[in-house]
Design a protein around this motif. Structure first.
Motif, mmCIF file in Angstrom:
data_model
loop_
_atom_site.group_PDB
_atom_site.id
_atom_site.type_symbol
_atom_site.label_atom_id
_atom_site.label_comp_id
_atom_site.label_asym_id
_atom_site.label_seq_id
_atom_site.Cartn_x
_atom_site.Cartn_y
_atom_site.Cartn_z
ATOM 1 N N ALA A 72 0.882 -1.172 0.000
ATOM 2 C CA ALA A 72 0.000 0.000 0.000
ATOM 3 C C ALA A 72 0.916 1.217 0.000
ATOM 4 C CB ALA A 72 -0.922 0.014 1.209
ATOM 5 N N ASN A 100 -1.972 2.601 7.358
ATOM 6 C CA ASN A 100 -2.596 1.441 6.723
ATOM 7 C C ASN A 100 -3.871 0.964 7.421
ATOM 8 O OD1 ASN A 100 -0.723 1.340 4.707
ATOM 9 N ND2 ASN A 100 0.546 -0.239 5.667
ATOM 10 N N ALA A 132 -5.953 -3.963 -1.520
ATOM 11 C CA ALA A 132 -5.526 -2.561 -1.499
ATOM 12 C C ALA A 132 -6.554 -1.784 -2.320
ATOM 13 C CB ALA A 132 -4.120 -2.413 -2.062
#
Length: 259
Positions: A72, A100, A132
């Motif tokens: 990510a 995250n 993601a």
């Protein structure tokens, strides 16, 4: 041997539903789908990230591990920047984790659509690592229309292919560092969020999504002027809440007996 009729029926759309015929075909079709615009954008973004890794004096192994374990870009960029300024491991870990944590509600929103009878639970945990932004958008769009037994395969085929692209692009970007100006590398990194916004705008029939984007565009600059550190978080919370409440009120049926 499949006939022409079989091939014609491989992908059938009936009342908005899609079926590829088997989990294996769903995985293969999703993998091929990743070779289009999503794969190009993700690859370009991670080429930029690979260049940043080298410019920050991190090793190739550290950059590749970041792409494999983090997967990510916002968290990975935070990792590189904090390393570059000499932050402690504790601060860096906390910053990456907070960056995250936005992936958690995405996983929770998608997982109910992936459940199929007889699927071992460990497959869901493994697939969660592949969720993601780009993969989530496509999975939320297509998985509800697929038969339950094909949904997890679709996610793994699409997001798994993007995952491999990002790892390879990190390596390529590391070795290409210095061959392109720094501002080009930074521009490549920010391709992904721009693409994500364009994907969301591709289907504005969803009134809640449209309201959230309009409110976010209006409130974002205002909150940033008030407090640059918390402006983005406040914008997401306020715009998302107002969009949700207004959509619920608009869809609520009129009370019985009202004019």
């Amino acid at each position: 041997m499949p006939t022409s009729d079989d091939n014609a029926n491989d992908i059938s759309a009936v009342a908005g539903s899609i079926s590829y015929g088997s989990p294996g075909r769903a995985l293969g079709h999703a993998a091929l789908l990743a070779f289009s615009a999503p794969g190009i954008v993700m690859t370009a973004s991670y080429v930029g990230f690979g260049s940043l890794v080298r410019a920050s004096d991190l090793t190739l192994a550290q950059g590749v591990l970041s792409s494999m374990l983090g997967y990510a870009l916002p968290g990975q960029i935070a990792l590189v920047e904090l390393y570059a300024v000499g932050s402690s491991l504790l601060i860096t870990t906390a910053a990456v984790a907070l960056t995250n944590v936005r992936l958690l509600p995405m996983v929770l929103a998608l997982m109910p659509h992936l459940r199929a009878p007889g699927t071992p639970r460990w497959r869901y945990y493994a697939a969660a690592h592949l969720i993601a932004i780009t993969g989530w958008v496509y999975a939320m769009r297509d998985c509800p229309r697929l038969p339950p037994r094909e949904r997890l395969s679709f996610l793994v085929g699409f997001s798994g292919t993007l995952f491999l692209f990002t790892v390879a692009a990190t390596v390529a970007g590391f070795f290409l560092a210095g061959s392109v100006p720094p501002y080009v590398s930074l521009g490549l990194v920010f391709l992904n969020p721009i693409y994500f916004m364009l994907v969301l705008t591709a289907d504005l029939r969803d009134r809640a999504r449209l309201r959230a984007m309009v409110l976010g565009a209006v409130l974002g600059p205002l909150f940033h002027l008030v407090n640059p550190d918390w402006g983005l978080l406040a914008t997401g919370f306020v715009a998302g809440t107002l969009a949700y409440l207004s959509t619920r009120l608009a869809s609520k049926p009129p009370a019985a007996g009202s004019a």
